[in-house]
Structures are given as structure tokens and as C-alpha cells.
Design a protein around this motif. Structure first.
Motif, PDB file in Angstrom:
ATOM      1  N   GLY A   1       0.530  -1.253  -0.154  1.00 40.80           N
ATOM      2  CA  GLY A   1       0.095   0.145  -0.084  1.00 40.80           C
ATOM      3  C   GLY A   1       0.676   1.202  -0.130  1.00 40.80           C
ATOM      4  O   GLY A   1       1.972   1.171   0.173  1.00 40.80           O
ATOM      5  N   ALA A   2       0.131   2.357  -0.355  1.00 37.15           N
ATOM      6  CA  ALA A   2       0.748   3.692  -0.241  1.00 37.15           C
ATOM      7  C   ALA A   2      -0.069   4.537   0.642  1.00 37.15           C
ATOM      8  O   ALA A   2      -1.208   4.263   0.710  1.00 37.15           O
ATOM      9  CB  ALA A   2       0.982   4.343  -1.718  1.00 37.15           C
ATOM     10  N   THR A   3       0.653   5.418   1.401  1.00 36.22           N
ATOM     11  CA  THR A   3      -0.295   6.363   2.120  1.00 36.22           C
ATOM     12  C   THR A   3       0.365   7.662   2.223  1.00 36.22           C
ATOM     13  O   THR A   3       1.160   8.108   1.901  1.00 36.22           O
ATOM     14  CB  THR A   3       0.148   5.901   3.556  1.00 36.22           C
ATOM     15  N   SER A   4      -0.752   8.795   2.523  1.00 34.74           N
ATOM     16  CA  SER A   4      -0.217  10.112   2.531  1.00 34.74           C
ATOM     17  C   SER A   4      -0.271  10.785   4.034  1.00 34.74           C
ATOM     18  O   SER A   4       0.061  11.647   4.316  1.00 34.74           O
ATOM     19  CB  SER A   4      -1.421  10.777   1.981  1.00 34.74           C
TER      20      SER A   4
ATOM     21  N   PRO B   1       5.502   9.044   1.350  1.00 30.09           N
ATOM     22  CA  PRO B   1       6.214  10.039   0.861  1.00 30.09           C
ATOM     23  C   PRO B   1       7.306  10.701   1.813  1.00 30.09           C
ATOM     24  O   PRO B   1       6.864  11.282   2.982  1.00 30.09           O
ATOM     25  CB  PRO B   1       5.615  11.207   0.323  1.00 30.09           C
ATOM     26  N   HIS B   2       8.460  10.534   1.710  1.00 31.00           N
ATOM     27  CA  HIS B   2       9.572  11.103   2.650  1.00 31.00           C
ATOM     28  C   HIS B   2       9.570  12.631   3.210  1.00 31.00           C
ATOM     29  O   HIS B   2       9.610  13.568   2.323  1.00 31.00           O
ATOM     30  CB  HIS B   2      10.936  10.868   2.120  1.00 31.00           C
ATOM     31  N   GLY B   3       9.389  12.928   4.291  1.00 33.89           N
ATOM     32  CA  GLY B   3       9.269  14.299   4.704  1.00 33.89           C
ATOM     33  C   GLY B   3       7.787  14.930   4.494  1.00 33.89           C
ATOM     34  O   GLY B   3       7.704  16.176   4.805  1.00 33.89           O
TER      35      GLY B   3
ATOM     36  N   ASP C   1       1.662  11.026  -4.608  1.00 28.80           N
ATOM     37  CA  ASP C   1       0.981  10.788  -6.006  1.00 28.80           C
ATOM     38  C   ASP C   1       2.064   9.586  -6.709  1.00 28.80           C
ATOM     39  O   ASP C   1       1.780   8.938  -7.487  1.00 28.80           O
ATOM     40  CB  ASP C   1       0.861  11.755  -7.066  1.00 28.80           C
ATOM     41  N   ASP C   2       3.362  10.041  -6.539  1.00 28.63           N
ATOM     42  CA  ASP C   2       4.532   9.115  -6.810  1.00 28.63           C
ATOM     43  C   ASP C   2       4.044   7.650  -6.233  1.00 28.63           C
ATOM     44  O   ASP C   2       4.151   6.660  -6.972  1.00 28.63           O
ATOM     45  CB  ASP C   2       5.858   9.728  -6.509  1.00 28.63           C
ATOM     46  N   CYS C   3       4.094   7.710  -4.966  1.00 23.18           N
ATOM     47  CA  CYS C   3       3.910   6.226  -4.225  1.00 23.18           C
ATOM     48  C   CYS C   3       2.534   5.779  -4.792  1.00 23.18           C
ATOM     49  O   CYS C   3       2.927   4.515  -5.249  1.00 23.18           O
ATOM     50  CB  CYS C   3       3.541   6.551  -2.892  1.00 23.18           C
TER      51      CYS C   3
ATOM     52  N   GLN D   1      -2.998  14.731  -5.756  1.00 22.57           N
ATOM     53  CA  GLN D   1      -3.496  15.355  -7.105  1.00 22.57           C
ATOM     54  C   GLN D   1      -4.396  14.235  -7.865  1.00 22.57           C
ATOM     55  O   GLN D   1      -5.104  14.669  -8.687  1.00 22.57           O
ATOM     56  CB  GLN D   1      -2.210  15.838  -7.956  1.00 22.57           C
ATOM     57  N   VAL D   2      -3.944  13.123  -8.074  1.00 21.55           N
ATOM     58  CA  VAL D   2      -4.572  12.036  -8.729  1.00 21.55           C
ATOM     59  C   VAL D   2      -5.513  11.275  -7.846  1.00 21.55           C
ATOM     60  O   VAL D   2      -4.679  10.380  -6.882  1.00 21.55           O
ATOM     61  CB  VAL D   2      -3.424  11.269  -9.470  1.00 21.55           C
ATOM     62  N   ALA D   3      -6.891  11.210  -7.954  1.00 18.57           N
ATOM     63  CA  ALA D   3      -7.336  10.621  -6.868  1.00 18.57           C
ATOM     64  C   ALA D   3      -8.060   9.291  -7.313  1.00 18.57           C
ATOM     65  O   ALA D   3      -8.519   8.949  -8.235  1.00 18.57           O
ATOM     66  CB  ALA D   3      -8.815  11.303  -6.611  1.00 18.57           C
ATOM     67  N   SER D   4      -7.451   8.176  -6.565  1.00 19.28           N
ATOM     68  CA  SER D   4      -7.573   6.968  -7.027  1.00 19.28           C
ATOM     69  C   SER D   4      -8.995   6.388  -7.250  1.00 19.28           C
ATOM     70  O   SER D   4      -9.266   5.233  -8.010  1.00 19.28           O
ATOM     71  CB  SER D   4      -6.932   5.947  -6.281  1.00 19.28           C
ATOM     72  N   ASN D   5      -9.831   6.935  -6.698  1.00 21.74           N
ATOM     73  CA  ASN D   5     -11.208   6.386  -6.623  1.00 21.74           C
ATOM     74  C   ASN D   5     -12.269   7.195  -7.493  1.00 21.74           C
ATOM     75  O   ASN D   5     -13.411   6.806  -7.606  1.00 21.74           O
ATOM     76  CB  ASN D   5     -11.971   6.600  -5.258  1.00 21.74           C
ATOM     77  N   PHE D   6     -11.592   8.251  -8.313  1.00 26.14           N
ATOM     78  CA  PHE D   6     -12.242   8.992  -8.944  1.00 26.14           C
ATOM     79  C   PHE D   6     -12.814   8.287 -10.278  1.00 26.14           C
ATOM     80  O   PHE D   6     -14.097   8.393 -10.770  1.00 26.14           O
ATOM     81  CB  PHE D   6     -11.480  10.261  -9.807  1.00 26.14           C
TER      82      PHE D   6
END
Length: 464
Positions: free
Chosen positions: A138-141, A165-167, A195-197, A313-318
Motif C-alpha cells: 500500500g501507499a499512504t499520504s 512520501p519522505h518528509g 502521487d508518486d507512491c 492530485q490524482v484521486a484513485s477512486n475518481f
């Protein structure tokens, strides 16, 4: 209930298969073949249920009886036994027209616990029943990672790798992930933004050979079970508020970056819950606000804000919502998502935009408004909002008409985001579990935002 892909190339599959597939094998997102329709008589019966009883009733519409009744009840009981409030997601009144739905009473003090505690239990259940190895990726914000790790740490047959995302997460969010010492947990701190993750995660899941070879399972909201679990608290909140004031329709204001939480509200409305407006609260990363207002979905420049869990910026559920609002046409969705991949933009017709605006309102809350909302609400009511919840309240006050009742989602405890709280000149007392994090050793691996480097690290961990 059967599940299909938004892009049309995954045939009808069952609940457990949909859960384990996560991202659809054609690159789309899995959705129910039909949205359940709840009769008014059933809603009246549900309004008298406790939270876990309501969870069971709603889940039975989605699980296809693939989990025996008593097993499902036990999974639900175990999932919510770790919450600190007996109502799980209680309501707090801020004014005659504005209520807060508190979603932060789980073990990691964030709304993600509501779904991820259940998903952790379900992954463990499937691993034992089927004797399979499960490697969660998984990825997390910020909040998903801690909640997912808490749900499966130390569980046999399961490993979990989380990219953050680091930092670019709060200190408490980082500590909640990286102070976990269980050997089935790997934290990768990625150079880049969320978004990169998320993009790397989706590309790895879309590589079916890699997915199969590494027994990948999804914990992000690309997995429909996340949405399913979040649908419940819309029903529960409506019953608590409408039951007291006799309202017909109630608005919901939802802080969101990935469109998952508000999509759960959209599903609840489609199921028959009397929801008025769904108010979408964003921050400076306001791609979703622009879509609601102009019908254009196009990422802008990434901004770091006081509400980092919404820095997306890029919403995965959109894609799930796009499928429904554009007439449930999988060929069109596949074409549009390929276009987005190439051109970085999707525009919808004026007719489709009118349909969007009949269901949604949106407000982008800039940093100064976020902080002023925290300060004002604390002064007026002595209630301390975290910055994400403050965005929800600000959007509710901007978008709701006078006389309308709105429930705003309080998605995290303010202790998780003290960086913003301090800027308001407010000193808060940390809950003991959060205070204790600062004395624990951290364990994480910093890594370049490169798909191949991340794939290699993941494979070494899962096969080690």
C-alpha cells in the motif's frame, strides 16, 4: 452480489475474489454489479441498531454469504473492539445546523481505522481458511499506513509493505508507522510525493506477473472493501442526527484527497439514504474542486499543506464515480483513463457536469482559512479540530444553505497534526498512546522514487 471492473474486462466475481484481487486485473476498479437498494422499511429498522449491528446488516448485502454468519459477526466484533468509544463513530453537535461525525476513535486516531481494522481481520481470516500467503502492498499520504499496519502487525501468514512520501507526512503519522517493530512490517520512505507512491503501487498491481509472483494484496481504497466499510458510518450518522431532529435530507461535508471517503457517501445515497448535498472539501491540491465546478479533471502543481493527508492530485477512486456519472459504460471509461494517462486531462460534457453538480458541491480551503477555522471553532465551542476536519467544517459553512442540516466528517484527532495546531497558538495535550511514540525507536528504509528500486525492495522483503 457480484463484482465487475469499471473497464469491463473482469467478469462477474465473488466477494472474496474481489477482496483478494484489489485492483481489477484489467487496470480498472472493482464495483458491485448492482448497487443494493434499501427499502424505507429496512431503513426504519436499521435506525434503531447499534453500530456493529448496522455493520453486519449492511455487509450482508455485499458478502454473498461467502462468510458464514457467525464468522462475519465475529470478524466485525473483533474489528471494532479496539475502538475507544462505545458508539465507534459518535456524533458531536457544533450548532443547530452543523454536526461532527467523529471518526478518530480507533487505535491510530484516524478515520482509516474504521475500514482497515476490518480489512486486517478479513485478510487474517482468508489466510487461515485458504492456507495462502498474503503480501499487502500500500501507499499512504499519512493515515492509511498506520491503520493498515496496526490491522495486520504480527499476524501469521501476512506481510505488509507501506510506501510513504519522505518528509511529507506529519511527525506523529510517521512515528505511528515506523515505530512498529514486528518483522512482518516494512516501511519504505520514498523520495517524492504521495502521487508518486500511488502511481508506483498501481503500476505494480497492474503487472499481473509481478502481482501473482509476489501474492500481492491491496490495502488502499482501490480495494472496494474499504469503501464498503465506510458506507456504514453515513447511515449511522444520518440515523443519529435525523432521529433527533426529524430532518428529511442531511448534507455531508467530507475532507477528501483520494475521493474514497466521499465516494462511500455517494454509494450510501445511491442505496437509498436521504442525503442532500455531498460537499467535497479539498485544500490547495484542488483537482477535485475544479472537476465539480468546471468538469475538468487535470492535476496541477503539487502543494504541501497543513492537511497533508489530502495532499493528493490524482484521486484513485475518481474512476469509480466517473463510471457511474457517465452512464456505466466500461468501454468509455477505459478510453478516458487511457487518455488521461497520455494527456493528463479528462473533460466531461455540460450535461454530465450538470449531473455532477446536482449531487456535489465543493470548496477548496486554503491554509489561512484552515487555520482560522481551527481557531474560531475552538474559541466559539471549545472543540479542537484537526486541519483536515477544519477543511470539512469550512466547506460546510461555505456550501450549505441556511436552514440545511450538515454532518461534517471529523477524520483525525488533532494530536496527529500538532504542526498546524501550534500555528494557531493552541497547546494541546497528547493522548498517552501518541505521547509514547516519541520515545520509541524508528525503523524505516529511505528509497528513491523509482519503480524498479521499490519492486526489488518489495520482493526481497516478501521472499525473505
Amino acid at each position: 452480489m457480484e463484482y465487475i471492473s469499471t473497464r469491463g474486462k473482469v467478469g462477474s466475481i465473488g466477494f472474496i475474489d474481489a477482496f483478494m484481487m484489489g485492483l481489477a486485473n484489467d487496470g480498472g476498479l472493482l464495483i458491485p454489479k448492482q448497487i443494493p437498494q434499501i427499502p424505507i422499511e429496512t431503513l426504519q429498522t436499521w435506525s434503531k441498531l447499534g453500530y456493529t449491528e448496522l455493520v453486519y446488516e449492511i455487509f450482508t448485502y455485499f458478502t454473498n454469504d461467502e462468510i458464514p454468519q457467525e464468522d462475519l459477526k465475529q470478524l466485525i466484533a473483533d474489528s471494532y473492539s479496539t475502538f475507544r468509544h462505545p458508539e465507534v463513530t459518535p456524533i458531536t453537535k457544533l450548532s443547530d445546523e452543523l454536526y461532527l461525525l467523529e471518526l478518530f476513535h480507533g487505535p491510530t486516531f484516524a478515520f482509516k481505522d474504521v475500514a482497515l481494522q476490518f480489512m486486517g481481520q478479513l485478510y487474517s481470516y482468508v489466510a487461515k481458511k485458504k492456507g495462502v500467503r498474503i503480501n499487502i502492498l500500500g501507499a499512504t499520504s499519512g493515515d492509511t499506513g498506520a491503520s493498515a499496519i496496526e490491522g495486520v502487525r504480527g499476524k501469521d501468514g501476512i506481510k505488509i509493505c507501506i510506501l510513504h512520501p519522505h518528509g511529507k507526512v506529519s511527525k506523529v503519522q510517521e512515528l505511528q508507522m515506523t515505530t512498529v517493530q514486528d518483522d512482518n512490517v516494512l516501511n519504505l520512505s520514498v523520495d517524492g510525493n504521495f502521487d508518486d507512491c500511488q502511481r508506483i503501487i498501481k503500476e505494480l498491481f497492474a503487472n499481473l506477473d509481478f502481482k501473482s509472483a509476489n501474492d500481492l494484496a491491496a490495502i488502499n481504497s482501490i480495494n472496494f472493501i474499504r469503501i464498503m466499510a465506510q458506507i456504514v458510518y453515513y447511515f449511522y450518522a444520518y440515523f443519529q442526527v435525523a432521529g433527533n431532529i426529524g430532518a428529511d435530507k442531511v448534507n455531508f461535508s467530507v475532507p477528501t484527497g483520494n475521493f474514497g471517503d466521499i465516494f462511500a457517501g455517494y454509494m450510501a445515497k445511491r442505496m437509498g439514504l436521504p442525503i442532500g448535498k455531498l460537499i467535497l472539501a479539498t485544500n490547495e491540491n484542488n483537482i477535485l474542486e475544479r472537476f465539480i465546478k468546471e468538469g475538468v479533471y487535470m492535476p496541477g502543481d503539487f502543494r504541501m499543506t497543513y492537511s497533508p493527508s489530502m495532499d493528493i492530485q490524482v484521486a484513485s477512486n475518481f474512476e469509480r464515480y466517473l463510471y457511474y456519472v457517465l452512464g456505466e459504460d466500461p468501454e468509455l471509461i477505459a478510453k478516458l483513463m487511457e487518455q488521461f494517462k497520455v494527456e493528463g486531462e479528462i473533460s466531461i460534457s455540460s450535461e454530465a457536469l450538470a449531473a455532477v453538480q446536482s449531487e456535489f458541491a465543493a470548496h477548496g480551503v486554503l491554509g489561512a482559512e484552515c487555520l482560522s477555522t481551527i481557531s474560531r471553532v475552538k474559541t466559539e465551542t471549545n472543540y479542537l479540530l484537526d486541519p483536515h476536519s477544519a477543511c470539512g467544517v469550512a466547506a460546510a459553512q461555505q456550501c450549505a444553505e441556511k436552514g440545511e442540516i450538515t454532518i461534517s466528517l471529523a477524520t483525525a484527532h488533532p494530536a496527529k497534526f500538532n504542526e498546524a495546531i501550534e500555528l494557531c497558538g493552541i497547546e494541546q495535550q497528547y493522548p498517552e498512546p501518541i505521547q509514547a511514540l516519541f520515545n520509541k525507536e524508528q525503523r524505516q528504509t529511505r528509497i528513491a522514487g523509482d519503480k524498479q528500486a521499490i519492486a526489488s525492495a518489495i520482493e526481497a522483503f516478501y521472499r525473505g
